[in-house]
Design a protein around this motif. Structure first.
Motif, PDB file in Angstrom:
ATOM      1  N   ASP A   1      -0.342 -15.239   8.812  1.00  8.66           N
ATOM      2  CA  ASP A   1      -0.073 -14.246   8.188  1.00  8.66           C
ATOM      3  C   ASP A   1      -1.546 -13.438   8.268  1.00  8.66           C
ATOM      4  OD1 ASP A   1       0.195 -12.172   6.487  1.00  8.66           O
ATOM      5  OD2 ASP A   1       0.817 -13.219   4.722  1.00  8.66           O
ATOM      6  N   LEU A   2      -1.598 -12.289   9.132  1.00  9.33           N
ATOM      7  CA  LEU A   2      -2.853 -11.588   9.120  1.00  9.33           C
ATOM      8  C   LEU A   2      -2.661 -10.170   8.504  1.00  9.33           C
ATOM      9  CD1 LEU A   2      -3.789 -12.013  12.880  1.00  9.33           C
ATOM     10  CD2 LEU A   2      -4.872 -13.152  10.746  1.00  9.33           C
ATOM     11  N   ASP A   3      -1.490 -10.203   7.481  1.00 11.74           N
ATOM     12  CA  ASP A   3      -1.529  -8.746   6.866  1.00 11.74           C
ATOM     13  C   ASP A   3      -2.285  -8.879   5.454  1.00 11.74           C
ATOM     14  OD1 ASP A   3      -0.631  -6.523   5.714  1.00 11.74           O
ATOM     15  OD2 ASP A   3       1.469  -6.782   6.514  1.00 11.74           O
ATOM     16  N   ALA A   4      -2.824  -7.987   5.229  1.00  9.50           N
ATOM     17  CA  ALA A   4      -3.653  -7.853   3.941  1.00  9.50           C
ATOM     18  C   ALA A   4      -2.928  -7.741   2.707  1.00  9.50           C
ATOM     19  CB  ALA A   4      -4.324  -6.544   4.200  1.00  9.50           C
ATOM     20  N   GLN A   5      -1.723  -7.154   2.837  1.00  7.24           N
ATOM     21  CA  GLN A   5      -0.618  -7.516   1.980  1.00  7.24           C
ATOM     22  C   GLN A   5      -0.050  -8.695   1.386  1.00  7.24           C
ATOM     23  OE1 GLN A   5       1.889  -4.095   3.179  1.00  7.24           O
ATOM     24  NE2 GLN A   5       0.979  -2.917   1.368  1.00  7.24           N
ATOM     25  N   SER A   6      -0.102  -9.711   2.472  1.00  8.41           N
ATOM     26  CA  SER A   6       0.384 -11.053   2.351  1.00  8.41           C
ATOM     27  C   SER A   6       1.825 -11.114   2.088  1.00  8.41           C
ATOM     28  CB  SER A   6      -0.631 -11.854   1.250  1.00  8.41           C
ATOM     29  OG  SER A   6      -1.859 -11.903   1.801  1.00  8.41           O
ATOM     30  N   HIS A   7       2.802 -10.384   2.559  1.00  7.83           N
ATOM     31  CA  HIS A   7       4.064 -10.277   2.208  1.00  7.83           C
ATOM     32  C   HIS A   7       4.699 -11.615   2.871  1.00  7.83           C
ATOM     33  CE1 HIS A   7       4.322  -5.753   1.193  1.00  7.83           C
ATOM     34  NE2 HIS A   7       3.977  -6.574   0.407  1.00  7.83           N
ATOM     35  N   LEU A   8       4.165 -11.910   3.989  1.00  8.31           N
ATOM     36  CA  LEU A   8       4.958 -13.022   4.737  1.00  8.31           C
ATOM     37  C   LEU A   8       4.555 -14.274   3.964  1.00  8.31           C
ATOM     38  CD1 LEU A   8       6.468 -13.910   7.318  1.00  8.31           C
ATOM     39  CD2 LEU A   8       4.213 -14.603   8.218  1.00  8.31           C
ATOM     40  N   SER A   9       3.381 -14.362   3.439  1.00  8.04           N
ATOM     41  CA  SER A   9       2.979 -15.594   2.604  1.00  8.04           C
ATOM     42  C   SER A   9       3.892 -15.686   1.124  1.00  8.04           C
ATOM     43  CB  SER A   9       1.288 -15.558   2.353  1.00  8.04           C
ATOM     44  OG  SER A   9       0.589 -15.690   3.589  1.00  8.04           O
TER      45      SER A   9
END
Length: 213
Positions: free
Chosen positions: A38-46
């Protein structure tokens, strides 16, 4: 099955998170243990794959403290593993710079932990920066979800220019595929975009995605 794939689009709202999680689940059903990053700042995947995991180490521990990625990865419910992101990762460029050493660091960590034998899916934020560059430098190819609307198509064409610029830095072609998302058969626009062939995009489009998860 050691392919590394980054899922990225510069335009927000392109439904990029769902293909990443669905591909991971599909690989797991085939007996492969995928690694999702997960490299997205919003961390939706996590949040979706490992809900409630607000404690424990994240990707930042690898960059800041040299923690091996194998020790940062955590199991997820469909049989794969997840390296989660927290907001501290936005500090990477200010702490370590933007040169080749930092841009290749994720690739080096994956190579050291799994020696190219692991299927890796990397979810990126919708803004080109150090985090996205880390994903592209670490991957063999990029999957670009494009929702079936006019602005998303324009965004995909703009992204072509971005990837071509990165190729000069990488010294290789960035292999990419485009996945049409949010296809609504009742809308003429969906059919127009599915049948269009803009320069550099049309022939690389994947089959349109189902609107259902």
């Amino acid at each position: 099955m050691g392919t590394r794939l980054t899922v990225f689009n510069q335009k927000a709202g392109s439904a990029k998170r769902r293909p990443c999680s669905n591909l991971g689940a599909a690989l797991a059903r085939r007996g492969v243990v995928p690694l999702l990053v997960d490299l997205d700042a919003q961390s939706h995947l996590s949040s979706i794959l490992n809900p409630g995991a607000s404690s424990g180490e994240s990707l930042f521990a690898y960059f800041n403290a040299g923690k091996p990625l194998r020790e940062v990865a955590r199991p997820i419910r469909f049989g794969g593993e997840l390296i989660r992101r927290i907001w501290e990762l936005v500090k990477v460029d200010s702490l370590f710079g933007k040169g080749p050493d930092i841009l290749n660091k994720l690739k080096e960590g994956l190579d050291a932990g799994w020696d190219g034998t692991r299927a890796v899916l990397i979810d990126c934020c919708p803004m080109l920066g150090v985090a996205v560059s880390l994903g592209i430098f670490a991957s063999e190819r990029v999957l670009i979800p494009v929702s079936t609307d006019y602005l998303a198509l324009r965004g995909a064409l703009a992204l072509e220019n971005t990837l071509r610029a990165l190729e000069h830095v990488l010294k290789r072609r960035v292999e990419r595929r485009y996945l049409l998302t949010r296809f609504d058969s009742r809308r003429r626009m969906s059919h127009d975009i599915a049948g269009s062939s803009p320069p550099g995009l049309g022939r690389s489009c994947a089959r349109r995605a189902s609107p259902k998860p």
